[in-house]
Design a protein around this motif. Structure first.
Motif, PDB file in Angstrom:
ATOM      1  N   PHE A  70       0.811  -1.221   0.000  1.00  0.00           N
ATOM      2  CA  PHE A  70       0.000   0.000   0.000  1.00  0.00           C
ATOM      3  C   PHE A  70       0.845   1.273   0.000  1.00  0.00           C
ATOM      4  N   SER A  71       2.166   1.141   0.120  1.00  0.00           N
ATOM      5  CA  SER A  71       3.103   2.259   0.276  1.00  0.00           C
ATOM      6  C   SER A  71       2.909   2.893   1.649  1.00  0.00           C
ATOM      7  N   ALA A  72       3.789   3.806   2.019  1.00  0.00           N
ATOM      8  CA  ALA A  72       3.709   4.454   3.326  1.00  0.00           C
ATOM      9  C   ALA A  72       2.820   5.693   3.302  1.00  0.00           C
ATOM     10  N   ASP A  73       2.220   5.995   2.145  1.00  0.00           N
ATOM     11  CA  ASP A  73       1.323   7.148   2.065  1.00  0.00           C
ATOM     12  C   ASP A  73       0.085   6.924   2.928  1.00  0.00           C
ATOM     13  N   PHE A  74      -0.364   7.993   3.558  1.00  0.00           N
ATOM     14  CA  PHE A  74      -1.559   7.904   4.394  1.00  0.00           C
ATOM     15  C   PHE A  74      -2.804   7.790   3.505  1.00  0.00           C
ATOM     16  N   ARG A  75      -3.687   6.899   3.902  1.00  0.00           N
ATOM     17  CA  ARG A  75      -4.970   6.742   3.229  1.00  0.00           C
ATOM     18  C   ARG A  75      -6.071   6.910   4.259  1.00  0.00           C
ATOM     19  N   LYS A  76      -7.277   7.219   3.771  1.00  0.00           N
ATOM     20  CA  LYS A  76      -8.385   7.441   4.688  1.00  0.00           C
ATOM     21  C   LYS A  76      -9.698   7.160   3.977  1.00  0.00           C
ATOM     22  N   VAL A  77     -10.620   6.557   4.695  1.00  0.00           N
ATOM     23  CA  VAL A  77     -11.962   6.350   4.164  1.00  0.00           C
ATOM     24  C   VAL A  77     -12.722   7.668   4.287  1.00  0.00           C
ATOM     25  N   VAL A  78     -13.075   8.254   3.174  1.00  0.00           N
ATOM     26  CA  VAL A  78     -13.778   9.542   3.164  1.00  0.00           C
ATOM     27  C   VAL A  78     -15.254   9.279   2.891  1.00  0.00           C
ATOM     28  N   LEU A  79     -16.047   9.292   3.951  1.00  0.00           N
ATOM     29  CA  LEU A  79     -17.480   9.069   3.827  1.00  0.00           C
ATOM     30  C   LEU A  79     -18.190  10.369   3.473  1.00  0.00           C
ATOM     31  N   PRO A  80     -19.401  10.303   2.950  1.00  0.00           N
ATOM     32  CA  PRO A  80     -20.162  11.534   2.705  1.00  0.00           C
ATOM     33  C   PRO A  80     -20.301  12.347   3.983  1.00  0.00           C
ATOM     34  N   SER A  81     -20.146  13.654   3.859  1.00  0.00           N
ATOM     35  CA  SER A  81     -20.189  14.523   5.048  1.00  0.00           C
ATOM     36  C   SER A  81     -21.541  14.419   5.734  1.00  0.00           C
ATOM     37  N   GLN A  82     -21.502  14.440   7.064  1.00  0.00           N
ATOM     38  CA  GLN A  82     -22.703  14.355   7.874  1.00  0.00           C
ATOM     39  C   GLN A  82     -22.772  15.546   8.811  1.00  0.00           C
ATOM     40  N   GLU A  83     -23.975  15.982   9.088  1.00  0.00           N
ATOM     41  CA  GLU A  83     -24.143  17.094  10.012  1.00  0.00           C
ATOM     42  C   GLU A  83     -23.768  16.653  11.427  1.00  0.00           C
ATOM     43  N   PRO A  84     -23.047  17.501  12.153  1.00  0.00           N
ATOM     44  CA  PRO A  84     -22.722  17.147  13.537  1.00  0.00           C
ATOM     45  C   PRO A  84     -23.975  17.078  14.400  1.00  0.00           C
ATOM     46  N   ILE A  85     -23.879  16.284  15.448  1.00  0.00           N
ATOM     47  CA  ILE A  85     -24.995  16.134  16.385  1.00  0.00           C
ATOM     48  C   ILE A  85     -24.903  17.252  17.415  1.00  0.00           C
ATOM     49  N   THR A  86     -25.930  18.063  17.515  1.00  0.00           N
ATOM     50  CA  THR A  86     -25.911  19.196  18.444  1.00  0.00           C
ATOM     51  C   THR A  86     -27.013  19.043  19.478  1.00  0.00           C
ATOM     52  N   TRP A  87     -26.691  19.423  20.688  1.00  0.00           N
ATOM     53  CA  TRP A  87     -27.662  19.433  21.784  1.00  0.00           C
ATOM     54  C   TRP A  87     -27.275  20.560  22.734  1.00  0.00           C
ATOM     55  N   ALA A  88     -28.187  21.529  22.863  1.00  0.00           N
ATOM     56  CA  ALA A  88     -27.875  22.758  23.611  1.00  0.00           C
ATOM     57  C   ALA A  88     -26.650  23.398  22.962  1.00  0.00           C
ATOM     58  N   ALA A  89     -25.613  23.637  23.752  1.00  0.00           N
ATOM     59  CA  ALA A  89     -24.399  24.245  23.204  1.00  0.00           C
ATOM     60  C   ALA A  89     -23.326  23.210  22.918  1.00  0.00           C
ATOM     61  N   LEU A  90     -23.683  21.930  22.990  1.00  0.00           N
ATOM     62  CA  LEU A  90     -22.715  20.859  22.789  1.00  0.00           C
ATOM     63  C   LEU A  90     -22.780  20.347  21.363  1.00  0.00           C
ATOM     64  N   THR A  91     -21.626  20.002  20.827  1.00  0.00           N
ATOM     65  CA  THR A  91     -21.529  19.501  19.457  1.00  0.00           C
ATOM     66  C   THR A  91     -20.705  18.230  19.435  1.00  0.00           C
ATOM     67  N   LEU A  92     -21.253  17.199  18.798  1.00  0.00           N
ATOM     68  CA  LEU A  92     -20.545  15.928  18.670  1.00  0.00           C
ATOM     69  C   LEU A  92     -20.357  15.608  17.191  1.00  0.00           C
ATOM     70  N   PRO A  93     -19.130  15.406  16.743  1.00  0.00           N
ATOM     71  CA  PRO A  93     -18.918  15.016  15.337  1.00  0.00           C
ATOM     72  C   PRO A  93     -19.631  13.695  15.048  1.00  0.00           C
ATOM     73  N   ALA A  94     -20.363  13.650  13.956  1.00  0.00           N
ATOM     74  CA  ALA A  94     -21.161  12.466  13.640  1.00  0.00           C
ATOM     75  C   ALA A  94     -20.279  11.239  13.420  1.00  0.00           C
ATOM     76  N   ASP A  95     -19.137  11.406  12.728  1.00  0.00           N
ATOM     77  CA  ASP A  95     -18.294  10.244  12.424  1.00  0.00           C
ATOM     78  C   ASP A  95     -17.705   9.632  13.697  1.00  0.00           C
ATOM     79  N   ARG A  96     -17.221  10.500  14.594  1.00  0.00           N
ATOM     80  CA  ARG A  96     -16.639   9.977  15.836  1.00  0.00           C
ATOM     81  C   ARG A  96     -17.705   9.361  16.735  1.00  0.00           C
ATOM     82  N   THR A  97     -18.876   9.956  16.753  1.00  0.00           N
ATOM     83  CA  THR A  97     -19.955   9.420  17.581  1.00  0.00           C
ATOM     84  C   THR A  97     -20.359   8.033  17.106  1.00  0.00           C
ATOM     85  N   LEU A  98     -20.535   7.877  15.797  1.00  0.00           N
ATOM     86  CA  LEU A  98     -20.911   6.576  15.254  1.00  0.00           C
ATOM     87  C   LEU A  98     -19.802   5.547  15.454  1.00  0.00           C
TER      88      LEU A  98
END
Length: 287
Positions: A113-141
């Motif tokens: 695969f070589s030493a180059d960094f690779r990443k799975v790029v999923l379709p962008s998702q809206e972050p999960i918000t509640w009150a003043a708190l924000t959770l990134p959708a990808d990390r939450t899932l």
């Protein structure tokens, strides 16, 4: 409110850390091998998820199931035909063997695969918000998937015959053998499960962190710390240790800067080794 956001970020990170450490803890606690291959297995799982998504459009959370099964089969064969022959040797021998196998796997991944960094790029998702708190959708899932994998593995350990056999071998291999447990096959199954969990962790991490063989040592270090914090061989302990590590790193990064996160991890490791070497949920004096 800012501190609460930092704590939530730490919880998200901690759930992911628990998945990183689960397979490592299981193999170390049952087979009594410090598996240096673990970090490279995680990277290999990430490459598997990336390849499945890039070429076949399969989501990493779906791809992680066949990837985990392939990891189980590969780990079973590796333990049965290679590692089994040195299990009775001193710990330095098993460390040297897994270290050499890790170098081989790492170089094979670099070649393929070589030493180059690779990443799975999923379709962008809206972050999960509640009150003043924000959770990134990808990390939450990813955190939810990671915690689900750890808990399902815990159910496997406590509610199935294979799991009971593994627990029995962990407690006393000689007594388990007298009760009819096939100890060599149980060791192979445990190593297979640990390998499968490592590859699944890589698939779960693939949408969040870049994939490269150079990341293997970092994953191995996190797995080691999580095991010490939670208690060797305890999956609930792994979950608790992962959450503790994630929260400490998140809070420490907020107050001291992100460059000190790794330092805080090892300070926490040293503190536990000195004050509570059995970990949060381990048993004192248990081997």
């Amino acid at each position: 409110m800012v501190l609460l956001q930092v704590l939530l970020n730490g919880l998200l990170l901690g759930g992911i850390y628990a998945c990183i450490g689960a397979g490592f803890s299981l193999v170390w606690g049952v087979v009594n091998i410090i598996n240096i291959l673990h970090g490279s297995f995680i990277v290999l799982g990430g490459y598997g998820a990336w390849y499945a998504y890039a070429h076949w459009g399969v989501h990493p959370f779906i791809a992680m199931l066949p990837i985990g099964l392939l990891g189980y089969a590969g780990g079973w064969l590796l333990q049965q035909y290679v590692i089994r022959h040195v299990m009775a040797a001193k710990v330095l021998v098993t460390l040297t063997l897994t270290f050499g196998l890790n170098l081989l796997l790492n170089n094979l991944m670099t070649f393929g695969f070589s030493a180059d960094f690779r990443k799975v790029v999923l379709p962008s998702q809206e972050p999960i918000t509640w009150a003043a708190l924000t959770l990134p959708a990808d990390r939450t899932l990813s955190m939810l998937a990671a915690v689900a994998v750890v808990m399902l593995t815990h159910v496997l350990m406590t509610r199935t015959m294979l799991g009971r056999s593994i627990v029995a071998v962990r407690m006393d291999p000689q007594a388990a053998q007298l009760m009819g447990v096939d100890v060599p096959r149980t060791f192979a199954a445990t190593f297979g499960i640990g390998t499968g969990l490592a590859l699944i962790a890589g698939a779960i991490l693939s949408p969040i962190f870049p994939i490269s063989p150079v990341a293997a040592d970092g994953y191995l270090g996190k797995a080691f710390i999580v095991c010490v914090l939670g208690g060797l061989g305890s999956l609930p302990g792994v979950l608790a240790g992962g959450v503790l590590l994630g929260v400490v790193e998140s809070v420490g990064s907020y107050f001291l800067g992100s460059s000190h996160a790794l330092t805080l991890s090892y300070v926490l490791l040293l503190a536990f080794l000195l004050l509570r070497p059995q970990g949060l949920m381990g048993k004192k004096g248990f081997e």
